[in-house]
Motif scaffolding. Sequence first.
Motif, PDB file in Angstrom:
ATOM      1  N   ASN A 256       3.030   1.015   7.895  1.00  8.46           N
ATOM      2  CA  ASN A 256       2.541   2.069   6.997  1.00  8.46           C
ATOM      3  C   ASN A 256       3.091   1.903   5.586  1.00  8.46           C
ATOM      4  O   ASN A 256       2.377   2.131   4.608  1.00  8.46           O
ATOM      5  CB  ASN A 256       2.896   3.452   7.550  1.00  8.46           C
ATOM      6  CG  ASN A 256       2.106   3.781   8.803  1.00  8.46           C
ATOM      7  OD1 ASN A 256       1.057   3.197   9.063  1.00  8.46           O
ATOM      8  ND2 ASN A 256       2.604   4.709   9.586  1.00  8.46           N
ATOM      9  N   LYS A 257       4.349   1.495   5.466  1.00  8.32           N
ATOM     10  CA  LYS A 257       4.954   1.280   4.153  1.00  8.32           C
ATOM     11  C   LYS A 257       4.260   0.131   3.416  1.00  8.32           C
ATOM     12  O   LYS A 257       3.970   0.227   2.227  1.00  8.32           O
ATOM     13  CB  LYS A 257       6.447   0.971   4.314  1.00  8.32           C
ATOM     14  CG  LYS A 257       7.161   0.774   3.006  1.00  8.32           C
ATOM     15  CD  LYS A 257       8.620   0.469   3.213  1.00  8.32           C
ATOM     16  CE  LYS A 257       9.277   0.188   1.873  1.00  8.32           C
ATOM     17  NZ  LYS A 257      10.635  -0.282   1.997  1.00  8.32           N
TER      18      LYS A 257
ATOM     19  N   GLU B 189       0.776   1.170   2.323  1.00  8.50           N
ATOM     20  CA  GLU B 189       0.904   2.058   1.169  1.00  8.50           C
ATOM     21  C   GLU B 189       1.130   1.252  -0.115  1.00  8.50           C
ATOM     22  O   GLU B 189       0.525   1.532  -1.159  1.00  8.50           O
ATOM     23  CB  GLU B 189       2.074   3.018   1.397  1.00  8.50           C
ATOM     24  CG  GLU B 189       2.247   4.069   0.335  1.00  8.50           C
ATOM     25  CD  GLU B 189       3.404   4.999   0.655  1.00  8.50           C
ATOM     26  OE1 GLU B 189       4.192   5.267  -0.266  1.00  8.50           O
ATOM     27  OE2 GLU B 189       3.529   5.423   1.818  1.00  8.50           O
TER      28      GLU B 189
ATOM     29  N   GLU C 149      -2.110  -0.331  -1.178  1.00 10.76           N
ATOM     30  CA  GLU C 149      -3.013   0.637  -1.803  1.00 10.76           C
ATOM     31  C   GLU C 149      -2.625   0.891  -3.262  1.00 10.76           C
ATOM     32  O   GLU C 149      -3.487   1.082  -4.113  1.00 10.76           O
ATOM     33  CB  GLU C 149      -3.021   1.960  -1.022  1.00 10.76           C
ATOM     34  CG  GLU C 149      -3.677   1.872   0.334  1.00 10.76           C
ATOM     35  CD  GLU C 149      -5.138   1.496   0.270  1.00 10.76           C
ATOM     36  OE1 GLU C 149      -5.848   1.925  -0.665  1.00 10.76           O
ATOM     37  OE2 GLU C 149      -5.592   0.748   1.159  1.00 10.76           O
TER      38      GLU C 149
END
Length: 159
Positions: free
Chosen positions: A67-68, A71, A74
């Motif tokens: 997830n990091k 992120e 993105e």
Amino acid sequence: MSPSRLANQNGEKDWENGSMASSPASIPEYTGPKLYKEPSFKSNKFIIHNALSHCCLAGKVNEPQKNKIVEEMEKSSANHFLILFRDSSCQFRAVYTLNPDSEELVRLAGIGPRLVVLSTVDAIYKYNSDRKQFTTIPSKTLSMSVDAVLKAKGGQTPY
């Protein structure tokens, strides 16, 4: 169906009426929303996301790290991302972006060297979404089809 009506459907001249059934003047111009959008750039962001989710960082234990990294991807303005492998068994180290000016890979997220010089790249890989695995590409040139790299152990890389 009469021959004249059949001819009209095929775009042939209707000899009885003396007109073309599908002439440009008889077709109204389309004024609705634009249905086709020209692609502005090519990106492998979704391929890298799938590779992280299904291959490199699959499972619940790797979810915070995945997830990091997603992120950070993105937030980045880059179009093309590359995964750096630790060894030939495709163990994940980090995600990089290519700096075309200096021909270096710059670490975006993960644990690995801050910069990877392209001359130290030992192997390049393409991610196969169907098989959920990486395959070696028999080339030494980076292109938009490359999704991962393996750095040679002996190459000098600043940290």
